[in-house]
Write a protein that holds these residues in place. Structure first.
Motif, mmCIF file in Angstrom:
data_model
loop_
_atom_site.group_PDB
_atom_site.id
_atom_site.type_symbol
_atom_site.label_atom_id
_atom_site.label_comp_id
_atom_site.label_asym_id
_atom_site.label_seq_id
_atom_site.Cartn_x
_atom_site.Cartn_y
_atom_site.Cartn_z
ATOM 1 N N SER A 138 -2.318 3.633 10.853
ATOM 2 C CA SER A 138 -1.114 2.795 11.805
ATOM 3 C C SER A 138 -0.450 3.976 12.901
ATOM 4 O O SER A 138 -0.556 5.043 12.686
ATOM 5 C CB SER A 138 -0.143 2.088 10.872
ATOM 6 O OG SER A 138 -0.562 1.371 10.029
ATOM 7 N N MET A 194 1.992 -3.402 13.335
ATOM 8 C CA MET A 194 2.899 -4.488 13.128
ATOM 9 C C MET A 194 3.608 -4.366 14.334
ATOM 10 O O MET A 194 4.670 -3.331 14.516
ATOM 11 C CB MET A 194 3.880 -4.079 11.844
ATOM 12 C CG MET A 194 4.631 -5.407 11.747
ATOM 13 S SD MET A 194 3.977 -6.976 10.905
ATOM 14 C CE MET A 194 5.105 -8.023 11.124
ATOM 15 N N HIS A 253 4.418 -4.700 6.853
ATOM 16 C CA HIS A 253 3.464 -3.915 7.685
ATOM 17 C C HIS A 253 2.645 -3.303 6.293
ATOM 18 O O HIS A 253 1.506 -3.123 6.131
ATOM 19 C CB HIS A 253 3.972 -2.690 8.261
ATOM 20 C CG HIS A 253 3.212 -1.603 8.370
ATOM 21 N ND1 HIS A 253 3.384 -0.344 7.933
ATOM 22 C CD2 HIS A 253 1.827 -1.468 9.058
ATOM 23 C CE1 HIS A 253 2.143 0.440 8.349
ATOM 24 N NE2 HIS A 253 1.351 -0.194 8.841
ATOM 25 N N HIS A 275 5.875 -1.080 15.387
ATOM 26 C CA HIS A 275 5.072 -0.087 15.975
ATOM 27 C C HIS A 275 5.130 0.199 17.551
ATOM 28 O O HIS A 275 5.369 -0.852 18.041
ATOM 29 C CB HIS A 275 3.617 -0.110 15.366
ATOM 30 C CG HIS A 275 3.618 0.039 13.736
ATOM 31 N ND1 HIS A 275 2.904 -0.802 12.962
ATOM 32 C CD2 HIS A 275 4.140 1.160 13.131
ATOM 33 C CE1 HIS A 275 2.922 -0.293 11.872
ATOM 34 N NE2 HIS A 275 3.606 0.821 11.700
#
Length: 317
Positions: free
Chosen positions: A112, A189, A88, A193
């Motif tokens: 993210s 990712m 990531h 996640h």
């Protein structure tokens, strides 16, 4: 069950208790925040008309799926020691570098979702997404060095993730036309996640990656009110190209990473650089000027507004 107003009150209370985290984010997000978006095909002010959305501000999503070259997967995996967290970090660093390549910006924001974690029934996360601010000196910094810097940036953001970022929005200098969005490009990712949270970020472009035993699948989710599909396809191709360079060109300055595709090199170096013009070799510049002036003798060549004088081209010969 708590109402939305209860959640807001809770977050304000948390913001008042997390002074160390508050100072970190105020420092990290100080000054005028960069726009950090890939060049749009459509102006933001025209979004509602382009999308035809009855609900103003609501994005209409497009998706495009790609897969990294299978031969590249083991090289990237080895570079990251098999860690999804490190992957990531790498994919986020690559997205930031690509933003620099497209815009020339050295101060960039990406985001993210938070890492997957257990929560009790009815429990609310303080944040569902995090923002990362990247500072890049492309001449002095190699990709490997920027990768280390990105890892530190993400680690610090995770360490301070229990501060409600939305409470800071009124105090930040956000780019005009952005609303309350902190970033426009997100990297997900999916192995680590919560992918459902990326939708909360309301980004213009999100790149989601899923690693399997043999492949890395990439999904590009974009706002059709900002990007044409062909534009996203081009961004994806440059992103793939950049990832191919990293295993063997990670020690050269970021500015020297060549992400151009073969067809683009031909266009830049040959087609667009073909500036040849044919002209008479037996005439001087003065001769050519005189010829041009006499060929359009009735047209105005000079205008002096203060003295209200106009000089036809024929008077120059």
């Amino acid at each position: 069950m708590r109402s939305n107003s209860d959640v807001v009150i809770d977050r304000e209370v948390v913001a008042g208790q997390k002074l160390k985290e508050r100072e970190y984010w105020l420092s990290k997000l100080a000054g005028n925040l960069p726009a950090s978006n890939f060049p749009y095909d459509f102006q933001v002010k025209d979004e509602a008309q382009i999308r035809g959305d009855p609900a103003p501000g609501k994005m209409r999503r497009g998706e495009m799926a790609t897969v990294l070259e299978r031969s590249l997967v083991p090289r990237l995996t080895a570079l990251c020691g098999g860690s999804h967290i490190r992957m990531h970090i790498l994919f986020t660093a690559a997205a930031a570098v690509l933003l620099y390549k497209y815009t020339g910006a050295r101060d960039m924001l990406t985001g993210s979702p938070i890492y997957k974690q257990e929560k009790a029934a009815g429990e609310e996360f303080i944040n569902t997404v995090l923002v990362f601010r990247h500072k890049l000196d492309p001449v002095a910094t190699t990709f490997k060095k920027f990768l280390v810097d990105t890892g530190k940036t993400i680690s610090e953001a995770v360490e301070h993730q229990n501060f409600p970022l939305e409470t800071l929005i009124p105090r930040l200098s956000l780019p005009s036309g952005r609303g309350d969005r902190l970033f426009d490009v997100a990297v997900v990712m999916e192995n680590i996640h919560e992918p459902g949270f990326s939708g909360n970020a309301d980004t213009g472009l999100t790149v989601s990656l899923l690693r399997t035993n043999t492949d890395i699948h990439v999904t590009w989710t974009y706002d059709r009110g900002r990007f044409r599909r062909d534009t996203v396809r081009k961004i994806a191709a440059h992103y793939h190209r950049l990832l191919e360079l990293i295993p063997h060109d990670g020690d050269i300055p970021v500015t020297d990473l060549d992400i151009l595709l073969p067809g683009e090199k031909e266009k830049l170096l040959v087609e667009w650089n073909d500036t040849r013009q044919f002209y008479p070799l037996d005439q001087t510049v003065c001769d050519l000027f005189q010829y041009q002036a006499s060929s359009v003798a009735d047209r105005i060549a000079l205008v002096c507004k203060d003295n209200d004088v106009e000089l036809p081209g024929g008077r120059l010969t």
